[in-house]
Design an enzyme around this catalytic site. Structure first.
Site, mmCIF file in Angstrom:
data_model
loop_
_atom_site.group_PDB
_atom_site.id
_atom_site.type_symbol
_atom_site.label_atom_id
_atom_site.label_comp_id
_atom_site.label_asym_id
_atom_site.label_seq_id
_atom_site.Cartn_x
_atom_site.Cartn_y
_atom_site.Cartn_z
ATOM 1 N N LYS A 299 26.688 50.595 -25.012
ATOM 2 C CA LYS A 299 27.788 49.978 -24.249
ATOM 3 C C LYS A 299 29.136 50.250 -24.913
ATOM 4 O O LYS A 299 30.095 50.643 -24.264
ATOM 5 C CB LYS A 299 27.601 48.450 -24.138
ATOM 6 C CG LYS A 299 26.311 48.021 -23.458
ATOM 7 C CD LYS A 299 26.212 46.502 -23.329
ATOM 8 C CE LYS A 299 26.175 45.764 -24.665
ATOM 9 N NZ LYS A 299 24.987 46.020 -25.492
ATOM 10 N N ARG B 142 26.451 37.416 -20.113
ATOM 11 C CA ARG B 142 25.211 37.673 -20.821
ATOM 12 C C ARG B 142 24.140 36.657 -20.475
ATOM 13 O O ARG B 142 23.016 36.744 -20.979
ATOM 14 C CB ARG B 142 25.493 37.547 -22.309
ATOM 15 C CG ARG B 142 25.151 38.756 -23.123
ATOM 16 C CD ARG B 142 25.591 38.436 -24.539
ATOM 17 N NE ARG B 142 25.119 39.375 -25.493
ATOM 18 C CZ ARG B 142 25.805 40.420 -25.919
ATOM 19 N NH1 ARG B 142 26.975 40.698 -25.428
ATOM 20 N NH2 ARG B 142 25.290 41.194 -26.849
ATOM 21 N N ARG C 65 22.429 52.786 -37.146
ATOM 22 C CA ARG C 65 23.804 52.291 -37.221
ATOM 23 C C ARG C 65 23.987 51.333 -38.392
ATOM 24 O O ARG C 65 25.064 51.261 -38.986
ATOM 25 C CB ARG C 65 24.179 51.574 -35.918
ATOM 26 C CG ARG C 65 25.656 51.208 -35.869
ATOM 27 C CD ARG C 65 26.046 50.485 -34.601
ATOM 28 N NE ARG C 65 25.437 49.180 -34.527
ATOM 29 C CZ ARG C 65 25.533 48.373 -33.485
ATOM 30 N NH1 ARG C 65 26.188 48.771 -32.393
ATOM 31 N NH2 ARG C 65 24.964 47.192 -33.487
ATOM 32 N N ARG D 120 27.201 46.170 -39.834
ATOM 33 C CA ARG D 120 27.367 44.950 -39.049
ATOM 34 C C ARG D 120 26.372 43.905 -39.535
ATOM 35 O O ARG D 120 25.198 44.198 -39.732
ATOM 36 C CB ARG D 120 27.137 45.255 -37.567
ATOM 37 C CG ARG D 120 28.417 45.162 -36.760
ATOM 38 C CD ARG D 120 28.223 45.609 -35.353
ATOM 39 N NE ARG D 120 27.350 44.710 -34.579
ATOM 40 C CZ ARG D 120 27.237 44.778 -33.262
ATOM 41 N NH1 ARG D 120 27.909 45.683 -32.586
ATOM 42 N NH2 ARG D 120 26.435 43.953 -32.627
ATOM 43 N N ARG E 163 17.673 39.876 -31.432
ATOM 44 C CA ARG E 163 18.669 40.186 -30.396
ATOM 45 C C ARG E 163 18.011 40.844 -29.190
ATOM 46 O O ARG E 163 18.379 40.573 -28.039
ATOM 47 C CB ARG E 163 19.758 41.099 -30.966
ATOM 48 C CG ARG E 163 20.767 40.344 -31.845
ATOM 49 C CD ARG E 163 21.511 41.261 -32.789
ATOM 50 N NE ARG E 163 22.251 42.306 -32.132
ATOM 51 C CZ ARG E 163 22.535 43.493 -32.683
ATOM 52 N NH1 ARG E 163 22.136 43.756 -33.924
ATOM 53 N NH2 ARG E 163 23.217 44.382 -32.026
HETATM 54 P P1 AP5 Z 1 26.605 51.126 -29.333
HETATM 55 O O1 AP5 Z 1 27.527 51.845 -28.422
HETATM 56 O O2 AP5 Z 1 27.166 50.425 -30.510
HETATM 57 O O3 AP5 Z 1 25.665 50.142 -28.496
HETATM 58 P P2 AP5 Z 1 25.968 48.733 -27.878
HETATM 59 O O4 AP5 Z 1 25.237 48.701 -26.574
HETATM 60 O O5 AP5 Z 1 27.430 48.461 -27.849
HETATM 61 O O6 AP5 Z 1 25.195 47.818 -28.927
HETATM 62 P P3 AP5 Z 1 25.655 46.511 -29.669
HETATM 63 O O7 AP5 Z 1 24.764 46.354 -30.848
HETATM 64 O O8 AP5 Z 1 27.119 46.462 -29.875
HETATM 65 O O9 AP5 Z 1 25.261 45.459 -28.575
HETATM 66 P P4 AP5 Z 1 25.123 43.956 -28.695
HETATM 67 O O10 AP5 Z 1 25.014 43.596 -27.274
HETATM 68 O O11 AP5 Z 1 24.028 43.495 -29.572
HETATM 69 O O12 AP5 Z 1 26.450 43.493 -29.476
HETATM 70 P P5 AP5 Z 1 27.777 42.759 -29.045
HETATM 71 O O13 AP5 Z 1 28.811 43.217 -29.972
HETATM 72 O O14 AP5 Z 1 28.005 42.843 -27.589
HETATM 73 O O15 AP5 Z 1 25.492 52.165 -29.798
HETATM 74 C C1 AP5 Z 1 24.513 51.813 -30.737
HETATM 75 C C2 AP5 Z 1 24.241 52.997 -31.666
HETATM 76 O O16 AP5 Z 1 23.641 54.054 -30.914
HETATM 77 C C3 AP5 Z 1 25.505 53.578 -32.296
HETATM 78 O O17 AP5 Z 1 25.237 53.948 -33.615
HETATM 79 C C4 AP5 Z 1 25.804 54.804 -31.418
HETATM 80 O O18 AP5 Z 1 26.479 55.788 -32.130
HETATM 81 C C5 AP5 Z 1 24.418 55.231 -30.990
HETATM 82 N N1 AP5 Z 1 24.397 55.872 -29.669
HETATM 83 C C6 AP5 Z 1 25.161 55.539 -28.587
HETATM 84 N N2 AP5 Z 1 24.880 56.342 -27.543
HETATM 85 C C7 AP5 Z 1 23.906 57.192 -27.968
HETATM 86 C C8 AP5 Z 1 23.184 58.253 -27.339
HETATM 87 N N3 AP5 Z 1 23.408 58.601 -26.052
HETATM 88 N N4 AP5 Z 1 22.242 58.888 -28.062
HETATM 89 C C9 AP5 Z 1 22.008 58.544 -29.353
HETATM 90 N N5 AP5 Z 1 22.673 57.565 -30.016
HETATM 91 C C10 AP5 Z 1 23.598 56.884 -29.323
HETATM 92 O O19 AP5 Z 1 27.426 41.240 -29.386
HETATM 93 C C11 AP5 Z 1 27.200 40.805 -30.709
HETATM 94 C C12 AP5 Z 1 26.928 39.312 -30.743
HETATM 95 O O20 AP5 Z 1 28.083 38.592 -30.264
HETATM 96 C C13 AP5 Z 1 25.788 38.810 -29.850
HETATM 97 O O21 AP5 Z 1 24.532 38.952 -30.468
HETATM 98 C C14 AP5 Z 1 26.199 37.344 -29.666
HETATM 99 O O22 AP5 Z 1 25.885 36.583 -30.801
HETATM 100 C C15 AP5 Z 1 27.705 37.427 -29.545
HETATM 101 N N6 AP5 Z 1 28.150 37.572 -28.155
HETATM 102 C C16 AP5 Z 1 28.832 38.624 -27.607
HETATM 103 N N7 AP5 Z 1 29.063 38.425 -26.309
HETATM 104 C C17 AP5 Z 1 28.515 37.218 -26.002
HETATM 105 C C18 AP5 Z 1 28.403 36.462 -24.799
HETATM 106 N N8 AP5 Z 1 28.917 36.913 -23.624
HETATM 107 N N9 AP5 Z 1 27.749 35.282 -24.855
HETATM 108 C C19 AP5 Z 1 27.246 34.813 -26.003
HETATM 109 N N10 AP5 Z 1 27.305 35.474 -27.175
HETATM 110 C C20 AP5 Z 1 27.937 36.672 -27.179
HETATM 111 MG MG MG Z 2 28.693 46.998 -28.701
#
Ligand code: AP5
Ligand code: MG
Length: 193
Positions: A17, A92, A131, A137, A148
């Site tokens: 994402k 979410r 990652r 992180r 997660r």
């Molecule tokens: P990346 O692009 O970082 O993936 P992502 O989908 O953004 O994964 P996240 O870990 O950021 O998602 P998340 O939902 O857990 O975290 P968030 O920050 O939203 O890619 C991942 C890896 O793969 C990278 O190394 C990249 O280079 C690689 N990659 C990408 N594309 C690729 C490809 N095509 N091929 C190979 N490799 C590839 O949330 C974090 C925390 O915040 C949550 O756990 C929660 O506690 C809180 N939070 C956030 N939003 C809310 C909400 N709305 N409600 C409640 N809590 C929330």
């Molecule tokens: Mg992300």
């Protein structure tokens, strides 16, 4: 480009994402609203919100809905979001999705498209483990990654059907190179605007 493009990105942790949002906001010239990044910035800045969010994030749990809905309501009404925005990581949960519907209805706005990024579990684990070595992180430890992914399945995956029923959903295959995935995303948003 038409005015006020609103896009939601749904996908499990590690689906790409964040990676694809960066491409997409520059393609659409809209603002990137990543709730994960907003929360991590609050933690780094030592704000009250950051203090509350830290405990949840580090355990791989969701921050309570009321806090997230307030945060997004404030950001969505910010003038920089008027040309449009990409919501990455919100909604979410079903209550968050309902709150978003209500917020948009009050502002007479509508979602244009919800992108659901699909990547199999073993590949997600591979990406997040790799990652963890690069970005450091706090929620990329092996146990937290598993947690997660479980929370995603239980609380967030049901949103895919929620938006499919409302004819907003576009399924995106998230396997392939970043360029291949982005081409699929471009096709989906071009069809929606
Ligand atoms: P990346 O692009 O970082 O993936 P992502 O989908 O953004 O994964 P996240 O870990 O950021 O998602 P998340 O939902 O857990 O975290 P968030 O920050 O939203 O890619 C991942 C890896 O793969 C990278 O190394 C990249 O280079 C690689 N990659 C990408 N594309 C690729 C490809 N095509 N091929 C190979 N490799 C590839 O949330 C974090 C925390 O915040 C949550 O756990 C929660 O506690 C809180 N939070 C956030 N939003 C809310 C909400 N709305 N409600 C409640 N809590 C929330
Ligand atoms: Mg992300």
């Amino acid at each position: 480009m038409g005015p006020d493009m609103l896009v939601v990105f749904i996908g499990p942790p590690g689906a790409g994402k964040g990676t694809q949002s960066a491409n997409l906001v520059s393609y659409l010239e809209i603002v990137h609203l990543s709730t994960g990044e907003l929360l991590r910035a609050s933690i780094d800045a030592g704000t009250r919100l950051g203090g509350i969010a830290r405990a949840y994030i580090n355990r791989g749990q969701l921050v309570p809905d009321a806090i997230m809905v307030d945060l997004i309501a404030t950001r969505l009404s910010n003038p920089d979001c008027q040309p449009g925005c990409l919501l990455d990581g919100f909604p979410r949960t079903l209550p968050q999705a309902r709150a978003l519907d209500q917020m948009l209805a009050e502002q007479d706005r509508q979602l244009d498209v919800v992108l659901a990024l699909h990547v199999p579990r073993d590949e997600l684990e591979r990406r997040l483990i790799s990652r963890s070595g690069e970005e450091g992180r706090a929620d990329d430890s092996p146990e937290t990654i598993i947690h997660r992914l479980e929370i995603y399945e239980r609380q967030t995956a049901p949103l895919i059907e929620y938006y499919r029923r409302r004819s907003k959903l576009s399924d995106i295959d998230g396997i392939g190179t970043m360029e291949e995935v982005f081409d699929r995303i471009k096709q989906a948003v071009d069809a929606a605007r």
